[in-house]
Structures are given as structure tokens and as C-alpha cells.
Design an enzyme around this catalytic site. Sequence first.
Site, PDB file in Angstrom:
ATOM      1  N   GLY A 252      29.664   1.362  10.808  1.00 57.43           N
ATOM      2  CA  GLY A 252      30.420   2.391  10.096  1.00 57.43           C
ATOM      3  C   GLY A 252      31.426   3.167  10.929  1.00 57.43           C
TER       4      GLY A 252
ATOM      5  N   GLY B 194      34.549   2.450  11.691  1.00 53.55           N
ATOM      6  CA  GLY B 194      35.885   2.472  11.070  1.00 53.55           C
ATOM      7  C   GLY B 194      35.932   3.423   9.885  1.00 53.55           C
ATOM      8  N   CYS B 195      34.885   3.390   9.055  1.00 52.39           N
ATOM      9  CA  CYS B 195      34.811   4.298   7.882  1.00 52.39           C
ATOM     10  C   CYS B 195      34.821   5.742   8.363  1.00 52.39           C
ATOM     11  CB  CYS B 195      33.515   4.070   7.102  1.00 52.39           C
ATOM     12  SG  CYS B 195      33.312   2.406   6.484  1.00 52.39           S
TER      13      CYS B 195
HETATM   14  N1  LIG Z   1      31.694   1.253  21.699  1.00 50.34           N
HETATM   15  C1  LIG Z   1      32.669   2.147  21.422  1.00 50.34           C
HETATM   16  N2  LIG Z   1      32.898   3.188  22.241  1.00 50.34           N
HETATM   17  C2  LIG Z   1      33.851   4.100  21.982  1.00 50.34           C
HETATM   18  N3  LIG Z   1      34.648   4.037  20.878  1.00 50.34           N
HETATM   19  C3  LIG Z   1      34.470   3.012  20.026  1.00 50.34           C
HETATM   20  C4  LIG Z   1      33.471   2.011  20.235  1.00 50.34           C
HETATM   21  N4  LIG Z   1      33.522   1.135  19.194  1.00 50.34           N
HETATM   22  C5  LIG Z   1      34.490   1.574  18.382  1.00 50.34           C
HETATM   23  N5  LIG Z   1      35.090   2.676  18.870  1.00 50.34           N
HETATM   24  C6  LIG Z   1      36.149   3.476  18.235  1.00 50.34           C
HETATM   25  O1  LIG Z   1      35.721   3.701  16.882  1.00 50.34           O
HETATM   26  C7  LIG Z   1      36.821   3.665  16.006  1.00 50.34           C
HETATM   27  C8  LIG Z   1      36.621   2.545  14.982  1.00 50.34           C
HETATM   28  O2  LIG Z   1      37.031   1.347  15.565  1.00 50.34           O
HETATM   29  P1  LIG Z   1      36.524  -0.110  15.223  1.00 50.34           P
HETATM   30  O3  LIG Z   1      35.094  -0.234  15.604  1.00 50.34           O
HETATM   31  O4  LIG Z   1      37.487  -1.047  15.875  1.00 50.34           O
HETATM   32  O5  LIG Z   1      36.657  -0.128  13.645  1.00 50.34           O
HETATM   33  P2  LIG Z   1      35.902  -1.015  12.543  1.00 50.34           P
HETATM   34  O6  LIG Z   1      34.567  -0.371  12.303  1.00 50.34           O
HETATM   35  O7  LIG Z   1      36.831  -0.937  11.386  1.00 50.34           O
HETATM   36  O8  LIG Z   1      35.765  -2.406  13.116  1.00 50.34           O
HETATM   37  C9  LIG Z   1      38.062   3.475  16.903  1.00 50.34           C
HETATM   38  O9  LIG Z   1      38.567   4.739  17.267  1.00 50.34           O
HETATM   39  C10 LIG Z   1      37.480   2.766  18.121  1.00 50.34           C
HETATM   40  O10 LIG Z   1      38.294   2.906  19.261  1.00 50.34           O
HETATM   41  C1  LIG Z   2      30.475  -0.340   1.665  1.00 50.53           C
HETATM   42  C2  LIG Z   2      31.042  -0.643   3.005  1.00 50.53           C
HETATM   43  N1  LIG Z   2      32.303  -0.287   3.273  1.00 50.53           N
HETATM   44  C3  LIG Z   2      32.828  -0.576   4.499  1.00 50.53           C
HETATM   45  C4  LIG Z   2      32.085  -1.232   5.446  1.00 50.53           C
HETATM   46  C5  LIG Z   2      32.673  -1.574   6.778  1.00 50.53           C
HETATM   47  O1  LIG Z   2      32.708  -0.439   7.497  1.00 50.53           O
HETATM   48  P1  LIG Z   2      33.092  -0.319   9.012  1.00 50.53           P
HETATM   49  O2  LIG Z   2      33.309   1.101   9.303  1.00 50.53           O
HETATM   50  O3  LIG Z   2      34.196  -1.249   9.328  1.00 50.53           O
HETATM   51  O4  LIG Z   2      31.753  -0.712   9.683  1.00 50.53           O
HETATM   52  P2  LIG Z   2      31.081  -2.063  10.012  1.00 50.53           P
HETATM   53  O5  LIG Z   2      30.679  -2.857   8.834  1.00 50.53           O
HETATM   54  O6  LIG Z   2      32.145  -2.776  10.804  1.00 50.53           O
HETATM   55  O7  LIG Z   2      29.933  -1.614  10.786  1.00 50.53           O
HETATM   56  C6  LIG Z   2      30.769  -1.566   5.132  1.00 50.53           C
HETATM   57  N2  LIG Z   2      29.990  -2.196   6.030  1.00 50.53           N
HETATM   58  N3  LIG Z   2      30.263  -1.287   3.903  1.00 50.53           N
END
Ligand SMILES: Nc1ncnc2c1ncn2[C@@H]1O[C@H](COP(=O)(O)OP(=O)(O)O)[C@@H](O)[C@H]1O
Ligand SMILES: Cc1ncc(COP(=O)(O)OP(=O)(O)O)c(N)n1
Length: 263
Positions: free
Chosen positions: A207, A209-210
Site C-alpha cells: 500500500g 503507492g496508495c
Molecule cells: N523500501 C522503501 N524505503 C523508502 N521509501 C520507499 C520504499 N519503498 C517505496 N518507497 C517510497 O514509497 C512511495 C511509493 O512508491 P512505490 O512503492 O514505488 O509505489 P507502488 O506501491 O505504487 O509500487 C514512493 O515515494 C517510494 O519512493
Molecule cells: C484495492 C487496491 N488498490 C490498490 C492496490 C495497489 O496498491 P499499492 O499502493 O500499489 O500497493 P501494493 O499492492 O503495490 O502493495 C491494491 N493492492 N489494492
Amino acid sequence: MKTALTIAGSDSSGGAGIQADLKTFSAHGVYGMSVIVSITAQNTQKVVEVEDLSPKIIGAQLDAVFSDIKVDAVKIGMVSNPGAIGVIAEKLIQYKPKFVVLDPVMVSKSGYDLLKPEARNSLIEKLLPLATVVTPNLFEAERLINKREITTIEGMKEAAKQIYALGPQAVLIKGGHLEGDAIDVFYDGKQFETFEEERIETKNTHGTGCTLSSAIASHLAKGETLQEAIEGAKKYIQGAIRHSLAIGRGSGPTNHFFQWFEK
Ligand SMILES: Nc1ncnc2c1ncn2[C@@H]1O[C@H](COP(=O)(O)OP(=O)(O)O)[C@@H](O)[C@H]1O
Ligand SMILES: Cc1ncc(COP(=O)(O)OP(=O)(O)O)c(N)n1
């Protein structure tokens, strides 16, 4: 109290989707509202099943909220299918919220398609032009512009330019899946800016990204500039990951209320 509306999918495990968004709004002192697009049966290990709501009930939820309450910012997450995207775009054009943060959710960390392949073009054509800022991760950025692999900051900058050309007012490409530090790249048609934090070694990033996109919406609702909103949201996600929770047997959630636990 300022208000924010999330238009997204429900995550039964509470770490992503609507549940993460509402927790994030609350943690920022913003009144949260929700329009549910899809219901996912999901936990920290996998997405088991997804059921989409009809465009009719999605539109009715949007009408119910916008006809009664001033919405200071909107966050869009999982939109799933072309029918849902069509009605969301139509209602946003009708009600014209000031800020729209679009997280173009495509695939969950556990590998499940949360955006149907046939919905990609609708997302690009109908929602990207309505966004104040669009926040793809590396994979989503690749899919939006049909690029092979984005692995460097230079590659992220080039991709941000190309996504900007699709119509949003600004682009933030998230570097959560980069090697090394967690560096996000911003572009608004005039300048690039990077938002950088050290990578936290943890598997509990369900979560992220959310949570980042709803934190940006919260800051915008409170009247900050877009760059200030991203800076505040980036600090917030860093704290939420630093205090993330080993809940469940897979990738656990971030801690939306980490401020309560900091000494
Ligand atoms: N292990 C981590 N440590 C620090 N920041 C993180 C880490 N993983 C993700 N982020 C940050 O969390 C936010 C969501 O990024 P990301 O994980 O790439 O999104 P998504 O959940 O959509 O894949 C961004 O600001 C990213 O730089
Ligand atoms: C209902 C729902 N919406 C969005 C996501 C994906 O969210 P995200 O923050 O990208 O986290 P991860 O799935 O990458 O952990 C989801 N899983 N479910």
C-alpha cells in the site's frame, strides 16, 4: 475541516486501496470520503478475487458526494475497467474538483492485474488529462508509454516528459522499485525535481503507492502548493514505512498513524 475523496478499490486486508486512503486522510486531519469502484478479496500475500461495481452505482456515489459536500481534493486509485473509467471521467468533468491526484494502479505487489488490459487506453485518454498530478511507479510508467525498462533517474526523467505529453498538469514517477535510495522524479512541463529518502529495508510495503498519493491529496486539500504537498507526503510515507507493521504472513502494511508511536 478540509475534505478529500478517494475513488478506488477496497482492500479487505486494510493496507492499500480505500482503507489506506481513509487512514491517510485521517492521519492528516482531513475529512475522508470514498467512492468504491471494486471490491478485492485480498490479504498481505495475494489478491484472491475482484468484483467490480457497476458504472451506475459508481456514478450514484459520485453524485451523492459532490451534490452535497465541497470536495477539496480527489485521489483516484484502482479503477479496474473502461466502464468505471468512463463514468468517473464524466462526473469529474461535471463537478470540476480543484485537485485530482491520479495513482494509475495497474498490478498489485502480489502480481494481480488490478487494471484490466483493455482499460489502459481509457485511463490514458480519459483520466490522465484530468489529473493535477499522476503518480506511476516504474512499471506503470513503462506501461503508460510502452517503454521497455526504466532503471535510472535519467530514464525516469525521459519517461516523465513523455507521460506529461499525455495531458496531466504534472508527473511524479515513484522510485520505490529502483536499486538504491527511494528517489521519486517530478516534472511539471517546466522543471524537474527529485524527492529523495533513504531506502528502508523491509518487506512490509503493502500500500505504499496508495498511501503516498492520498497523502499528496491531503496536503493539497489543506492549501499547499503541489511541490510542498509532495514533499510533505514523501516525509509521511517514509515515517509510515519506517514504522511498518509485521501484520500477516506476506508484505505487511505501512503504519498510517506512526506519529502516535514516535517518541
Ligand atoms: N523500501 C522503501 N524505503 C523508502 N521509501 C520507499 C520504499 N519503498 C517505496 N518507497 C517510497 O514509497 C512511495 C511509493 O512508491 P512505490 O512503492 O514505488 O509505489 P507502488 O506501491 O505504487 O509500487 C514512493 O515515494 C517510494 O519512493
Ligand atoms: C484495492 C487496491 N488498490 C490498490 C492496490 C495497489 O496498491 P499499492 O499502493 O500499489 O500497493 P501494493 O499492492 O503495490 O502493495 C491494491 N493492492 N489494492
